[in-house]
Scaffold this active site. Structure first.
Site, PDB file in Angstrom:
ATOM      1  N   LYS A  22       0.834  -1.209   0.000  1.00 61.07           N
ATOM      2  CA  LYS A  22       0.000   0.000   0.000  1.00 61.07           C
ATOM      3  C   LYS A  22       0.873   1.266   0.000  1.00 61.07           C
ATOM      4  CE  LYS A  22      -1.674   1.685   4.029  1.00 61.07           C
ATOM      5  NZ  LYS A  22      -1.364   3.114   4.262  1.00 61.07           N
ATOM      6  N   ASN A  23       1.868   1.282   0.887  1.00 60.54           N
ATOM      7  CA  ASN A  23       2.629   2.524   1.039  1.00 60.54           C
ATOM      8  C   ASN A  23       3.629   2.754  -0.085  1.00 60.54           C
ATOM      9  OD1 ASN A  23       1.119   3.148   3.222  1.00 60.54           O
ATOM     10  ND2 ASN A  23       2.650   2.509   4.742  1.00 60.54           N
ATOM     11  N   ARG A  92      -4.945  10.349   4.254  1.00 59.34           N
ATOM     12  CA  ARG A  92      -3.918  11.369   4.396  1.00 59.34           C
ATOM     13  C   ARG A  92      -2.888  11.332   3.268  1.00 59.34           C
ATOM     14  NH1 ARG A  92      -2.349  14.039   8.732  1.00 59.34           N
ATOM     15  NH2 ARG A  92      -0.290  13.872   7.836  1.00 59.34           N
ATOM     16  N   CYS A 116      -5.323  12.498  12.859  1.00 59.15           N
ATOM     17  CA  CYS A 116      -6.125  11.316  12.534  1.00 59.15           C
ATOM     18  C   CYS A 116      -6.119  10.391  13.742  1.00 59.15           C
ATOM     19  CB  CYS A 116      -5.600  10.629  11.286  1.00 59.15           C
ATOM     20  SG  CYS A 116      -4.067   9.770  11.552  1.00 59.15           S
ATOM     21  N   ARG A 121      -0.535  14.565  13.060  1.00 57.57           N
ATOM     22  CA  ARG A 121       0.391  14.218  11.966  1.00 57.57           C
ATOM     23  C   ARG A 121       0.648  15.458  11.116  1.00 57.57           C
ATOM     24  NH1 ARG A 121      -1.624   8.689   9.295  1.00 57.57           N
ATOM     25  NH2 ARG A 121       0.408   8.759   8.289  1.00 57.57           N
ATOM     26  N   ASP A 305       4.125   0.539  12.029  1.00 61.58           N
ATOM     27  CA  ASP A 305       2.972  -0.144  11.430  1.00 61.58           C
ATOM     28  C   ASP A 305       2.848  -1.608  11.874  1.00 61.58           C
ATOM     29  OD1 ASP A 305       2.405   2.201  10.153  1.00 61.58           O
ATOM     30  OD2 ASP A 305       3.195   1.603   8.197  1.00 61.58           O
ATOM     31  N   ILE A 327       7.244   6.953  17.018  1.00 57.01           N
ATOM     32  CA  ILE A 327       6.844   7.622  15.770  1.00 57.01           C
ATOM     33  C   ILE A 327       5.493   8.320  15.943  1.00 57.01           C
ATOM     34  CG2 ILE A 327       6.478   7.350  13.268  1.00 57.01           C
ATOM     35  CD1 ILE A 327       9.281   6.485  14.050  1.00 57.01           C
ATOM     36  N   ARG A 397      -8.891  -0.688   4.021  1.00 56.82           N
ATOM     37  CA  ARG A 397      -8.107   0.426   3.473  1.00 56.82           C
ATOM     38  C   ARG A 397      -6.728  -0.070   3.037  1.00 56.82           C
ATOM     39  NH1 ARG A 397      -6.820   4.954   7.095  1.00 56.82           N
ATOM     40  NH2 ARG A 397      -5.455   5.188   5.324  1.00 56.82           N
TER      41      ARG A 397
HETATM   42  N1  EPU Z   1       6.161  14.473  10.941  1.00 61.59           N
HETATM   43  C1  EPU Z   1       6.277  15.803  11.250  1.00 61.59           C
HETATM   44  N2  EPU Z   1       6.181  16.709  10.221  1.00 61.59           N
HETATM   45  C2  EPU Z   1       5.995  16.346   8.943  1.00 61.59           C
HETATM   46  C3  EPU Z   1       5.880  14.980   8.634  1.00 61.59           C
HETATM   47  C4  EPU Z   1       5.979  14.054   9.655  1.00 61.59           C
HETATM   48  O1  EPU Z   1       6.454  16.165  12.411  1.00 61.59           O
HETATM   49  O2  EPU Z   1       5.916  17.232   8.086  1.00 61.59           O
HETATM   50  C5  EPU Z   1       6.295  13.467  12.015  1.00 61.59           C
HETATM   51  C6  EPU Z   1       5.062  12.600  12.199  1.00 61.59           C
HETATM   52  O3  EPU Z   1       4.118  13.221  13.026  1.00 61.59           O
HETATM   53  C7  EPU Z   1       5.654  11.354  12.809  1.00 61.59           C
HETATM   54  C8  EPU Z   1       7.011  11.237  12.095  1.00 61.59           C
HETATM   55  O4  EPU Z   1       7.288  12.535  11.602  1.00 61.59           O
HETATM   56  O5  EPU Z   1       5.878  11.546  14.165  1.00 61.59           O
HETATM   57  C9  EPU Z   1       7.058  10.274  10.957  1.00 61.59           C
HETATM   58  O6  EPU Z   1       5.943  10.456  10.091  1.00 61.59           O
HETATM   59  P1  EPU Z   1       6.012  10.201   8.536  1.00 61.59           P
HETATM   60  O7  EPU Z   1       5.906  11.490   7.832  1.00 61.59           O
HETATM   61  O8  EPU Z   1       7.188   9.331   8.219  1.00 61.59           O
HETATM   62  O9  EPU Z   1       4.672   9.388   8.298  1.00 61.59           O
HETATM   63  P2  EPU Z   1       3.817   9.448   6.983  1.00 61.59           P
HETATM   64  O10 EPU Z   1       4.706   9.652   5.839  1.00 61.59           O
HETATM   65  O11 EPU Z   1       2.663  10.351   7.184  1.00 61.59           O
HETATM   66  C10 EPU Z   1       4.037   6.916   6.382  1.00 61.59           C
HETATM   67  C11 EPU Z   1       3.104   5.775   6.172  1.00 61.59           C
HETATM   68  C12 EPU Z   1       2.469   5.375   7.495  1.00 61.59           C
HETATM   69  C13 EPU Z   1       3.589   4.976   8.455  1.00 61.59           C
HETATM   70  C14 EPU Z   1       4.593   6.140   8.599  1.00 61.59           C
HETATM   71  C15 EPU Z   1       5.796   5.795   9.453  1.00 61.59           C
HETATM   72  C16 EPU Z   1       2.360   6.128   3.910  1.00 61.59           C
HETATM   73  C17 EPU Z   1       1.262   6.476   2.966  1.00 61.59           C
HETATM   74  N3  EPU Z   1       2.076   6.158   5.217  1.00 61.59           N
HETATM   75  O12 EPU Z   1       3.237   7.970   6.913  1.00 61.59           O
HETATM   76  O13 EPU Z   1       1.649   4.254   7.247  1.00 61.59           O
HETATM   77  O14 EPU Z   1       3.062   4.664   9.712  1.00 61.59           O
HETATM   78  O15 EPU Z   1       5.063   6.531   7.296  1.00 61.59           O
HETATM   79  O16 EPU Z   1       6.473   4.723   8.927  1.00 61.59           O
HETATM   80  O17 EPU Z   1       3.454   5.807   3.483  1.00 61.59           O
HETATM   81  C18 EPU Z   1      -0.101   2.753   7.692  1.00 61.59           C
HETATM   82  O18 EPU Z   1       0.208   2.176   6.635  1.00 61.59           O
HETATM   83  O19 EPU Z   1      -0.921   2.275   8.515  1.00 61.59           O
HETATM   84  C19 EPU Z   1       0.511   4.044   7.981  1.00 61.59           C
HETATM   85  C20 EPU Z   1       0.008   4.880   8.882  1.00 61.59           C
END
Ligand code: EPU
Length: 418
Positions: A22-23, A92, A116, A121, A305, A327, A397
């Site tokens: 998915k990701n 998201r 969320c 986030r 995850d 995280i 999802r």
């Molecule tokens: N963060 C910030 N600022 C930003 C972006 C992130 O503070 O601008 C923080 C977040 O709040 C968190 C950390 O950085 O504490 C890491 O978040 P990240 O941005 O890496 O998460 P994401 O990109 O929103 C992806 C996956 C998630 C997975 C996370 C961590 C996708 C579409 N989603 O989310 O997947 O948990 O990386 O590995 O790639 C899931 O599949 O269930 C899922 C939530």
């Protein structure tokens, strides 16, 4: 609305084919905005999130077709640059269109994703990156607006490791003037999968998989043909936990052994026997379940995850386990539901203390987010008696027919109307 019903305690045995990630597929779909023509992907999982991203791309003007794992995206007609609240609030990852739309049109209006179920986030790193590349950022009525004549390459030093932030900046900078260097970039395999696909489209990206990624801007990308989406390491991790919890012998095919190190390491510590077999992994639960401590970390550390699924396993393991979620510190909505099934879990700030109990008992429980629902499915498989999991749409999802796959290897699991 469907609910899942599970009669726990059945023996599992056999082979499961793991679906595409998915990701990985979501950013790959967003990447097609940078092309004009027909893009095709294989090994595409059948997921609600894929359908949402398809809906978003269609709204932007693309033609999207999905048939049995093959996804075709004709991006020729993309002529809009607005991602509305109605779609972004359901997924998201829609924020992944921010970078490519800015690159293609020099402007975009994307709904602010907000928090969320798994906590706050923010997207500040995405916005900071776009500003560094020369875009103006305006926040207007809950929307992020970008404006840029042409993005120019620069150094983007991320404050923290962010997966979609890194992907968004890669997508924004491939067509920028000059060179972009992402410092403190996320090293997740899904980031590498996106970089590989972009390079096949004509991009010049090096360093993906490390924390320094260099992108030399090119003037044009060509559509990609038959790109195979990498296997979903979280789906395979979830099924590995099922094998360990139920002392089963499972072979997971089309499964990436190499990028599941932290999960495999923990499961071996718990007591599992895990071996690499041709095209996949064999996981044998030995009946021994020893408690282990877990700290979630960016890749190659233990993935957030998989935290919920490990918590289910720890709830029936011998001894005390401390789970430290670094995280998403509030990602514990599953803990209350597991407690309803008899688990002994105490939350202390961003940590959970899990004291293993002899068994869980079936109960009506509620899924609250994607990985939480996977942990509840595992709990239902382990428990004595019947478990009804409400709001199963969370599972759909991100898991491609997990219930069907479990049924094929011996689980008693079916859907009913809520
Ligand atoms: N963060 C910030 N600022 C930003 C972006 C992130 O503070 O601008 C923080 C977040 O709040 C968190 C950390 O950085 O504490 C890491 O978040 P990240 O941005 O890496 O998460 P994401 O990109 O929103 C992806 C996956 C998630 C997975 C996370 C961590 C996708 C579409 N989603 O989310 O997947 O948990 O990386 O590995 O790639 C899931 O599949 O269930 C899922 C939530």
């Amino acid at each position: 609305m469907d609910k899942l019903v599970i009669e726990g305690g059945n023996k599992l045995k056999g082979e499961v084919v793991i679906s595409g990630a998915k990701n990985s597929v979501l950013p790959l779909m967003a990447s097609t905005i940078l092309t004009s023509g027909v893009n095709t992907f294989t090994n595409v999982p059948d997921l609600a999130d894929v359908r949402t991203m398809a809906e978003l791309l269609t709204m932007l003007g693309a033609k999207v077709e999905y048939h049995k794992g093959k996804l075709e995206i004709d991006s020729t007609g993309i002529n809009k640059w607005i991602a509305p609240y109605e779609l972004v609030r359901t997924m998201r990852a829609s924020v992944l269109v921010l970078g490519p739309l800015t690159a293609r049109f020099g402007k975009t209006r994307v709904s602010f994703p907000g928090g969320c179920a798994i906590g706050e986030r923010p997207v500040d790193q995405h916005l900071k990156g776009l500003e560094i590349l020369g875009s103006k950022i305006i926040i207007d009525e809950g929307y992020i607006e970008t404006k840029a004549k042409k993005l120019s390459g620069n150094i983007i030093p991320f404050d923290i490791s962010t997966v979609t932030g890194t992907e968004n900046m890669m997508l924004a900078s491939v067509l920028a003037d000059g060179e972009t260097i992402l410092l403190n970039a996320a090293c997740e395999p899904e980031v590498t999968d996106l970089a590989n696909a972009l390079n096949k489209m004509g991009a010049k990206i090096t360093g993906a998989g490390t924390d320094i990624i260099t992108i030399k801007g090119v003037s044009k990308l060509k559509p990609i043909k038959n790109y195979k989406v990498m296997p979903d390491r979280i789906e395979s991790g979830t099924l590995m936990v099922a094998a360990v919890a139920l002392s089963a012998d499972l072979v997971l095919k089309n499964c990436a052994f190499e990028n599941s190190g932290a999960v495999i390491g923990k499961l071996i510590e718990v007591g599992a026997e895990i071996t690499k077999v041709k095209g996949g992994v064999r996981v044998k639960g030995t009946g021994k379940l020893k408690s282990v401590d877990i700290t979630t970390l960016p890749y190659p550390g233990f993935p957030t995850d998989m935290q919920a699924q490990l918590m289910t396993l720890m709830s029936i393991s011998r001894g005390l386990s401390i789970i430290n979620e670094t995280i998403f510190p509030q990602r514990y909505l599953h803990a209350g539901e597991l407690r309803r099934m008899g688990a002994d879990i105490k939350l202390v700030g961003s940590s959970a203390v899990v004291r293993g109990v002899d068994g869980l008992s079936g109960a009506p429980i509620m899924a609250s987010d994607l990985r939480a629902s996977a942990s509840l499915v595992l709990a239902g498989l382990i428990a004595n008696g019947r478990t009804d999991i409400l709001r199963v749409y969370h599972l759909d999802r991100g898991y491609d027919r997990l219930d069907k796959k479990l049924e094929q290897i011996g689980a008693k699991i079916w859907r009913e109307k809520e």
